[in-house]
Motif scaffolding. Structure first.
Motif, short mmCIF file in Angstrom:
data_model
loop_
_atom_site.label_atom_id
_atom_site.label_comp_id
_atom_site.label_asym_id
_atom_site.label_seq_id
_atom_site.Cartn_x
_atom_site.Cartn_y
_atom_site.Cartn_z
N GLU A 240 30.47 26.57 -26.41
CA GLU A 240 30.81 26.97 -27.77
C GLU A 240 32.33 27.03 -28.00
OE1 GLU A 240 28.37 30.28 -29.01
OE2 GLU A 240 26.58 29.41 -28.13
N LYS B 13 35.03 26.05 -25.19
CA LYS B 13 35.17 24.71 -24.59
C LYS B 13 36.62 24.26 -24.46
CE LYS B 13 30.82 22.89 -26.35
NZ LYS B 13 30.27 21.91 -27.30
N PRO C 260 25.23 23.91 -22.64
CA PRO C 260 24.07 23.57 -21.82
C PRO C 260 24.03 22.14 -21.27
CG PRO C 260 23.47 23.49 -24.14
CD PRO C 260 24.87 24.00 -24.09
N GLU C 261 24.96 21.26 -21.62
CA GLU C 261 24.86 19.85 -21.23
C GLU C 261 24.67 19.68 -19.71
OE1 GLU C 261 24.27 17.24 -22.86
OE2 GLU C 261 24.62 15.79 -21.25
N HIS D 254 21.35 19.36 -17.69
CA HIS D 254 20.51 18.16 -17.68
C HIS D 254 20.92 17.18 -16.58
CE1 HIS D 254 18.77 19.54 -21.37
NE2 HIS D 254 19.96 19.65 -21.91
N ASN D 255 22.01 17.43 -15.90
CA ASN D 255 22.45 16.43 -14.91
C ASN D 255 23.24 17.06 -13.76
OD1 ASN D 255 25.12 16.58 -16.40
ND2 ASN D 255 23.91 15.54 -17.96
N GLU D 256 24.39 17.67 -14.08
CA GLU D 256 25.29 18.15 -13.03
C GLU D 256 24.63 19.18 -12.11
OE1 GLU D 256 29.44 18.47 -14.23
OE2 GLU D 256 29.55 20.36 -13.16
N THR E 176 25.57 32.44 -28.34
CA THR E 176 24.19 32.68 -28.76
C THR E 176 23.34 33.04 -27.53
OG1 THR E 176 23.52 30.39 -28.40
CG2 THR E 176 24.36 30.93 -30.59
N HIS F 194 20.60 31.66 -26.68
CA HIS F 194 20.21 30.41 -26.03
C HIS F 194 21.28 29.91 -25.07
CE1 HIS F 194 16.97 29.93 -29.10
NE2 HIS F 194 16.38 29.34 -28.09
N THR F 195 22.52 30.02 -25.48
CA THR F 195 23.61 29.58 -24.60
C THR F 195 23.67 30.45 -23.35
OG1 THR F 195 24.87 28.69 -26.44
CG2 THR F 195 26.11 29.22 -24.46
N ASP G 263 25.51 18.68 -29.42
CA ASP G 263 24.83 18.80 -28.13
C ASP G 263 24.74 20.23 -27.61
OD1 ASP G 263 27.41 19.23 -27.45
OD2 ASP G 263 27.57 17.61 -26.01
N GLY G 264 24.99 21.21 -28.48
CA GLY G 264 24.86 22.60 -28.06
C GLY G 264 24.02 23.36 -29.06
N PHE G 265 24.05 24.70 -28.95
CA PHE G 265 23.20 25.51 -29.82
C PHE G 265 23.87 25.94 -31.11
CE2 PHE G 265 21.29 26.22 -25.60
CZ PHE G 265 20.00 25.84 -25.90
N ASP G 266 25.18 25.99 -31.13
CA ASP G 266 25.82 26.75 -32.21
C ASP G 266 26.69 25.96 -33.18
OD1 ASP G 266 28.02 26.20 -30.56
OD2 ASP G 266 29.05 27.92 -31.42
N GLN G 267 26.86 24.64 -32.93
CA GLN G 267 27.77 23.93 -33.83
C GLN G 267 27.34 24.03 -35.29
OE1 GLN G 267 26.78 22.30 -30.88
NE2 GLN G 267 28.23 20.67 -30.40
N THR H 264 13.77 19.30 -25.41
CA THR H 264 15.13 19.76 -25.11
C THR H 264 15.49 20.88 -26.09
OG1 THR H 264 15.65 17.50 -24.49
CG2 THR H 264 17.52 18.99 -24.77
N LEU H 265 15.76 22.04 -25.53
CA LEU H 265 15.89 23.25 -26.33
C LEU H 265 16.97 23.14 -27.41
CD1 LEU H 265 14.04 25.62 -25.96
CD2 LEU H 265 15.76 26.74 -24.54
N GLU H 266 18.14 22.61 -27.02
CA GLU H 266 19.23 22.55 -28.00
C GLU H 266 18.94 21.53 -29.11
OE1 GLU H 266 19.53 22.23 -24.70
OE2 GLU H 266 21.04 20.74 -24.11
N GLU I 56 16.49 23.35 -31.50
CA GLU I 56 17.15 24.37 -32.32
C GLU I 56 17.99 23.74 -33.42
OE1 GLU I 56 16.77 27.80 -32.13
OE2 GLU I 56 15.12 27.17 -30.83
N TYR J 174 31.08 8.56 -18.66
CA TYR J 174 30.37 9.83 -18.57
C TYR J 174 28.97 9.63 -17.99
CZ TYR J 174 28.55 14.42 -19.58
OH TYR J 174 27.97 15.66 -19.43
N THR K 273 27.06 11.26 -14.66
CA THR K 273 25.78 11.98 -14.70
C THR K 273 24.70 11.25 -13.91
OG1 THR K 273 25.16 10.95 -16.81
CG2 THR K 273 26.26 13.09 -16.91
#
Lengths: 269, 269
Positions: free
Chosen positions: A138, A141, A165-166, A169-171, A192, A194-195, B3-7, B26-28, B31, B145, B149
């Motif tokens: 959020e 960042k 949350p990205e 899914h991978n890292e 949030t 969720h975050t 790609d997040g919850f709050d943008q 995928t949760l985000e 939402e 990127y 990943t």
């Protein structure tokens, strides 16, 4: 936000351009300024020297001068203040600058009464000689990215930055076999639920050794600036522990001269 | 790109929403879909299952079904094709899909006549047990990127991603004391001369061991896809070399269940 040489933004002629470069000689800022200033409705420059200042004056841009810091990265408070100032001025609203000023008053108090040196010493000790991976979400960042670059520039150490949350899914799959990395997780009171859930899940599943740092503020910008101060101090602490000169960055000068020599050797495209 | 919850994007009511999630859970994405679908002028969903499909059907969205791949990351060709298809349809223009199709024909030929396994084997061997830092610029940024990943997910190894020219200003200072990192530098034939100069300068000044990989195509998208194929193969090669199961990612399932347990334990905000 433009930070490379080639972005072509789908802009109408109704945009304001703000160019920010402490040195006034950042090549990509200059190239983009030349391209974007032509059609902009309003132009502001936060710099005060170099070719960017000359260009600004020739275009009649609103100019705010910065200077006097040990290095561009230590000029961040100036760069931020003047960027907010020209932004407020260009949009004809006083609240962005006012909010920043209120916040900076509180930060001054915080820094004089309870300067958080002990916290950064503890984090630096916990990190030890592992590589930092800074996680942020959020509004934190850009701050997390600064933590990484300050560790790179001040302490001359590898450091990495990822977003949650990205990274879930991978890292998250990366860390089981290695003990060389250590997570610094930046959290804010505005995240949030969720975050926060995604951070909890990442830390548990990845098995990464870590420290979670919570920043509180009345506003998002206050949290961002508190976290910035801590990250800057941490990078300086790490430099001390590694007996590294915080200010000197000879490789950046070398990059600039190598870049110029490459450009002189080839015909312009 | 969200790609997040709050943008909170500054959107008018005149936007088209395209939600893409292979799993549809995928949760985000869910939402944000709930938030953004309300005011969107047009909605498309590339998924085919999960809660996202149900939501899409209830909103009368344009739906493209994907499925059948070993895992979401191997469904990338489907996800890309259908995203281009709904994008073309939403904007009422056929060229994005046509350009992708022409390019995919050429890629099929390339993959059957001169499948670049040897190249990826060589890169994997050169990398050895060092950590990859993938550098990319311009149109190859999202590809770089994905390289990171894919190495994380397929080979279960740490890998990092940085952008040039940005890294010239900070990360270049990091590498002198360490031999554990190895740069994979992605280059395209459309890079500007300035970008090539910044890459040259970075490689020289940083002192990083490295491989430069040049991708050529008639279009940017062709270069991006060629580079994607090589990165995917490299990550699979690295998994083989480390005797790791490419497909299984138990930690991602663990993340999902931990996230849910956290969310059930707290009151919704």
């Amino acid at each position: 936000m433009v930070d490379g040489f080639d972005q072509d933004l789908p802009l109408s002629s109704n945009y304001a351009l703000i160019a920010v470069s402490y040195s006034g000689s950042t090549l990509e800022t200059l190239e983009q300024f030349k391209k974007l200033a032509q059609r902009a409705r309003a132009i502001a420059v936060v710099s005060g020297k170099g070719e960017l200042l000359e260009l600004a004056l020739s275009k009649g841009a609103l100019v705010e001068q910065v200077g006097g810091a040990l290095a561009p990265r230590f000029g961040f408070p100036q760069l931020l203040f003047f960027t907010f100032k020209v932004f407020s001025s260009l949009i004809g609203e006083s609240w962005p600058l006012r909010e920043l000023q209120e916040c900076s008053k509180k930060l001054s108090e915080w820094c004089t009464t309870s300067f958080p040196v002990k916290l950064t010493e503890k984090v630096a000790k916990d990190l030890g000689d592992r590589y930092a991976v800074v996680y942020a979400s959020e509004h934190l960042k850009p701050v997390g990215y600064r933590w990484k670059t300050q560790i790179n520039e001040n302490a001359k150490l590898p450091a990495f930055f990822s977003v949650l949350p990205e990274a879930n899914h991978n890292e998250v799959n990366s860390w089981k076999k290695t003990k060389e990395f250590y997570a610094l997780v930046l959290k804010g009171s505005f995240y949030t639920t969720h975050t926060n859930a995604s951070i909890f899940a990442y830390i548990q599943a990845s098995g990464l050794q870590h420290t979670q740092l919570e920043f509180k503020g009345e506003t998002r910008i206050e949290e961002m600036l508190r976290a910035t101060v801590i990250g800057d101090l941490l990078s300086i602490k790490l430099a001390e522990m590694n007996s590294v000169d915080v200010v000197a960055t000879p490789l950046i000068s070398q990059v600039k001269s190598l870049q110029q020599s490459f450009l002189k050797g080839v015909k312009p495209c």
